[in-house]
Design a protein around this motif. Structure first.
Motif, PDB file in Angstrom:
ATOM      1  N   ILE A   1     -11.161  -3.941  12.648  1.00 36.71           N
ATOM      2  CA  ILE A   1     -10.531  -2.644  12.361  1.00 36.71           C
ATOM      3  C   ILE A   1      -9.163  -2.905  11.752  1.00 36.71           C
ATOM      4  O   ILE A   1      -8.331  -3.588  12.366  1.00 36.71           O
ATOM      5  N   GLU A   2      -8.952  -2.390  10.560  1.00 37.84           N
ATOM      6  CA  GLU A   2      -7.627  -2.534   9.961  1.00 37.84           C
ATOM      7  C   GLU A   2      -6.637  -1.725  10.800  1.00 37.84           C
ATOM      8  O   GLU A   2      -6.850  -0.535  11.051  1.00 37.84           O
ATOM      9  N   ARG A   3      -5.573  -2.392  11.240  1.00 37.04           N
ATOM     10  CA  ARG A   3      -4.543  -1.753  12.088  1.00 37.04           C
ATOM     11  C   ARG A   3      -5.137  -1.178  13.373  1.00 37.04           C
ATOM     12  O   ARG A   3      -4.679  -0.150  13.866  1.00 37.04           O
TER      13      ARG A   3
ATOM     14  N   VAL B   1     -11.317   9.077  -0.237  1.00 35.03           N
ATOM     15  CA  VAL B   1     -11.115   8.078  -1.295  1.00 35.03           C
ATOM     16  C   VAL B   1      -9.668   7.599  -1.367  1.00 35.03           C
ATOM     17  O   VAL B   1      -8.737   8.401  -1.458  1.00 35.03           O
ATOM     18  N   LYS B   2      -9.525   6.280  -1.315  1.00 32.38           N
ATOM     19  CA  LYS B   2      -8.236   5.633  -1.601  1.00 32.38           C
ATOM     20  C   LYS B   2      -8.410   4.990  -2.969  1.00 32.38           C
ATOM     21  O   LYS B   2      -9.168   4.022  -3.109  1.00 32.38           O
ATOM     22  N   ALA B   3      -7.764   5.531  -3.970  1.00 28.72           N
ATOM     23  CA  ALA B   3      -7.969   5.024  -5.327  1.00 28.72           C
ATOM     24  C   ALA B   3      -6.634   4.663  -5.956  1.00 28.72           C
ATOM     25  O   ALA B   3      -5.630   5.354  -5.758  1.00 28.72           O
TER      26      ALA B   3
ATOM     27  N   GLN C   1      -0.972   2.947  16.473  1.00 30.28           N
ATOM     28  CA  GLN C   1       0.480   2.820  16.370  1.00 30.28           C
ATOM     29  C   GLN C   1       0.882   1.593  15.559  1.00 30.28           C
ATOM     30  O   GLN C   1       1.568   0.703  16.050  1.00 30.28           O
ATOM     31  N   GLU C   2       0.437   1.594  14.302  1.00 33.58           N
ATOM     32  CA  GLU C   2       0.748   0.462  13.433  1.00 33.58           C
ATOM     33  C   GLU C   2       2.245   0.162  13.398  1.00 33.58           C
ATOM     34  O   GLU C   2       2.647  -1.000  13.361  1.00 33.58           O
ATOM     35  N   TYR C   3       3.046   1.188  13.392  1.00 34.12           N
ATOM     36  CA  TYR C   3       4.494   1.022  13.288  1.00 34.12           C
ATOM     37  C   TYR C   3       5.224   1.461  14.556  1.00 34.12           C
ATOM     38  O   TYR C   3       6.429   1.680  14.537  1.00 34.12           O
TER      39      TYR C   3
HETATM   40  C1  BDP Z   1      -0.694   1.159   5.514  1.00 33.17           C
HETATM   41  C2  BDP Z   1      -1.441   0.064   6.171  1.00 33.17           C
HETATM   42  C3  BDP Z   1      -2.605  -0.446   5.373  1.00 33.17           C
HETATM   43  C4  BDP Z   1      -3.437   0.721   4.896  1.00 33.17           C
HETATM   44  C5  BDP Z   1      -2.578   1.663   4.096  1.00 33.17           C
HETATM   45  C6  BDP Z   1      -3.302   2.939   3.703  1.00 33.17           C
HETATM   46  O1  BDP Z   1      -0.551  -0.983   6.440  1.00 33.17           O
HETATM   47  O2  BDP Z   1      -3.333  -1.325   6.184  1.00 33.17           O
HETATM   48  O3  BDP Z   1      -4.517   0.284   4.123  1.00 33.17           O
HETATM   49  O4  BDP Z   1      -1.484   2.082   4.854  1.00 33.17           O
HETATM   50  O5  BDP Z   1      -3.051   3.938   4.353  1.00 33.17           O
HETATM   51  O6  BDP Z   1      -0.077   1.884   6.540  1.00 33.17           O
HETATM   52  O7  BDP Z   1      -4.086   2.948   2.775  1.00 33.17           O
END
Ligand code: BDP
Length: 675
Positions: free
Chosen positions: A151-153, A271-273, A376-378
């Protein structure tokens, strides 16, 4: 009263006395692992629940929940009747018992959960007349889960979805997950990471997604998928992904048809583009609108939507905080009607505190939704107690919910036994759902509800712990990045401090110095008219307020201004002295939380008491790490000493600068800097 019910009431009384001991007694709770979340009220008493209409899976769920969880002698009747909004419900008590009315099956489901919540939080049940309707139509959890289970973050273990076992094996957790969501009104889930693997759209994976959708449906939770814009090339064998290419549009149309044949109520795409290296329409000289509209065209015949993310920035000279608005504002009004722009709450990236993203108030003809981050990534991963409802409330004070179509939350769940890594991180999942349903709820109300259902209703427990929760996010801001400081995290992870970080050759906008800009003269990012002029993206009144160092709210001071070290703050301290006090205050708050928790030991089972206690210890140590690192490093610029009265550093700056926390994105460290 029949004998089964008598027995049941007796059992309940025993439960109450065992689980809520009187103040001062040592804990007599049975150990709990947190896996039951806030849904601990089941007692299978077989309450009298009736429904006379056509049964659907969601109504069956509502009936089961009430039969299992309703304690009262009053009967409950479910009724379908026109005249309510899509997911709305009404609950009324009268002579013939309690009636839940809605015009649709999910309305009845939400009504059932509401009634149970009232009961389990000790609400007045004498004369019920409640009418509820969600403020946002879209209340979605975004999972940044990858097909390999990472899982990313994510800081609570691996993905809940066992892609390798699906569709043959259905983990019982899928149903529990859907149930937890439904109980707080969450009605959608994006299954996979926004940094999307094209493979999610392969037939075999769609069949797995269908299996999940089938489990979630009786709980009113729709499935969505994050898609990679280059999918037609990677898995479709086409030579381009240009959105204006007929073959590409045809490929997406066929793919949408295939998905809907499997999942008739599929929600749509996220979508993240053209963001952080992801492919997108700009690769072909097309706009975000052209890319989004092409996908929207494929989904429209089926009623699906596209949630197109506005999280874009490049290593250009333009202030990163301005870039999303610069890119998307000119496209206002150019999106198809089933496209919704998904915008992070702040203009940078889920920092402990940011002003709201100005894009929200500059779009007039484009539907938008806000993306919050639960994981809570940050904010100290799943080690720090940071109740986020106050952060979300702060956002809604600037961006009225009526401007938004929906709300998305980056999920903090994983396969940890307690789902979220930290028992208190569950409160962010809970609060996200409750505030998506009703952003008018106060963070305190929501915390109360959560505490009563998750731990115990005794006010000697609820009151101090609620107050601790309400103070927790501000404490994190203070010991990490007070007064508008932002993004001074360590390279490679976003856990600890590294304001000095300098990686040769790396993008300047990924370096802390890009954000703090500390020098002999002062500290902070000048975004006023003399600097990047990001303030101009806000409505006039805010632009004036933020743009003037004399009127800028101090919590945003270093976000909008480069401020001299000797600048007088409103309380008369210099900026430097105030910064020292804020860091110090953050540390003392973290320590106070330990005391608050210790004092409520009698009200918590020992397992969860210990779990939370050890996380609070880590949090206190980390707070000191942050304070020592930031104050000692910034004092090399300010040239000013740490004022008397502030706790002396316990670490040497040199040691801190050498220290490397060896963790990957998906891990939560056992502790921070504790050498
Ligand atoms: C940041 C994260 C990264 C995500 C990115 C996002 O560090 O891992 O992919 O945002 O939201 O907060 O696309």
């Amino acid at each position: 009263m029949n004998s089964i019910r008598c027995l049941y009431l007796f059992a309940f009384a025993v439960c109450v006395s065992v689980f809520c001991p009187v103040s001062g007694a040592s804990s007599r709770y049975a150990d709990e692992d947190g896996s039951r979340l806030w849904l601990r009220g089941e007692n299978a008493c077989g309450a009298d629940v009736s429904f006379g209409g056509k049964m659907t899976p969601a109504i069956e769920t509502a009936i089961t929940e009430l039969r299992d969880g309703w304690h009262d002698v009053e009967s409950v009747r479910l009724e379908l009747r026109k005249g309510f909004g899509k997911e709305a419900f009404r609950i009324r008590s009268g002579k013939g018992g309690i009636v839940i009315t809605a015009s649709g099956d999910t309305g009845l489901l939400y009504g059932a959960y509401h009634l149970l919540r009232m009961q389990n939080t000790g609400a007045d049940m004498s004369d019920i007349d409640v009418l509820e309707e969600p403020v946002f139509g879209l209340r979605i959890l975004d999972h940044w889960d990858n097909p390999d289970g990472s899982i990313e973050r994510g800081y609570a273990g691996h993905s809940l979805w066992r892609w390798d076992e699906l569709p043959a094996v259905l983990s019982p957790r899928y149903r529990e997950y859907a149930r937890a969501n439904a109980s707080v009104g969450i009605n959608g889930t994006v299954l996979n990471n926004v940094n999307a693997s094209p493979s999610v759209l392969a037939k075999e994976n769609l069949i797995k997604a269908k299996a999940l959708a089938d489990v979630f449906r009786p709980y009113g939770v729709k499935v969505y998928i994050s898609v990679n814009f280059a999918s037609p090339m990677v898995i479709g064998g086409l030579s381009t992904a240009d959105p204006l290419d007929k073959g590409v549009a045809g490929w997406w149309k066929k793919k949408a048809d295939e998905i809907y044949a499997l999942i008739p109520d599929f929600g749509g795409f996220l979508v993240k583009a053209n963001s952080e290296g992801q492919p997108g329409p700009c690769d072909y000289g097309r706009t975000h609108a052209e890319g989004a509209n092409m996908l929207a065209g494929a989904l429209a015949p089926h009623g699906g939507i596209v949630m197109w993310r506005a999280f874009v920035y490049s290593a250009s000279d333009s202030d990163r905080a301005k870039q999303a608005a610069l890119e998307f504002q000119p496209l206002d009004g150019k999106f198809a009607s089933n496209v919704i722009l998904q915008i992070k709450n702040g203009p940078i990236d889920f920092q402990p505190r940011e002003p709201y993203s100005p894009l929200f108030t500059s779009l007039e003809d484009t539907p938008s939704m806000v993306e919050m981050q639960l994981t809570q990534e940050y904010l100290g991963f799943s080690n720090h107690l940071a109740y986020l409802a106050p952060l979300w409330k702060e956002f809604f004070a600037f961006v009225p919910p009526s401007r938004l179509k929906g709300i998305a939350g980056v999920a903090n769940t994983g396969d940890d036994v307690n789902w979220c890594g930290h028992h208190f991180a569950q409160s962010n999942w809970y609060a996200f759902g409750r505030m998506s349903w009703n952003p008018g709820l106060t963070p305190g109300e929501v915390a109360d509800e959560w505490l009563k259902q998750t731990f115990c209703s005794d006010s000697a427990f609820v009151a101090p712990v609620r107050d601790m929760m309400l103070d927790s996010r501000e404490a994190v801001v203070d010991y990490m990045m007070p007064l508008g400081l932002h993004h001074i995290f360590a390279w490679g992870h976003h856990y600890g401090p590294e304001p000095w970080c300098d990686v040769p050759g790396a993008r300047h906008d990924w370096m802390p110095s890009y954000y703090h800009r500390a020098d002999r003269n002062g500290i902070g990012f000048d975004r006023s008219a003399t600097g990047s002029n990001a303030v101009a993206q806000y409505p006039d009144s805010l632009c004036r307020l933020y743009g003037d160092i004399a009127t800028c709210p101090e919590e945003y001071l270093l976000w909008f201004h480069h401020v001299p070290w000797g600048h007088r703050m409103r309380n008369g301290r210099t900026l430097w002295a105030e910064m020292c006090h804020r860091y110090d205050h953050g540390v003392s708050e973290a320590r106070r939380f330990q005391q608050v928790w210790d004092a409520v030991e009698p009200y918590v089972d020992s397992r969860r008491f210990r779990d939370v206690g050890s996380k609070l210890r880590i949090q206190s140590r980390d707070a000191v790490w942050w304070k020592d690192a930031c104050l000692q490093y910034f004092s090399t610029f300010s040239g000013m000493p740490i004022p008397y009265g502030i706790e002396r550093p316990v670490h040497d700056l040199g040691d801190l600068m050498k220290f490397r926390l060896d963790i990957s994105n998906e891990e939560c460290p056992e502790s921070g800097f504790s050498k």
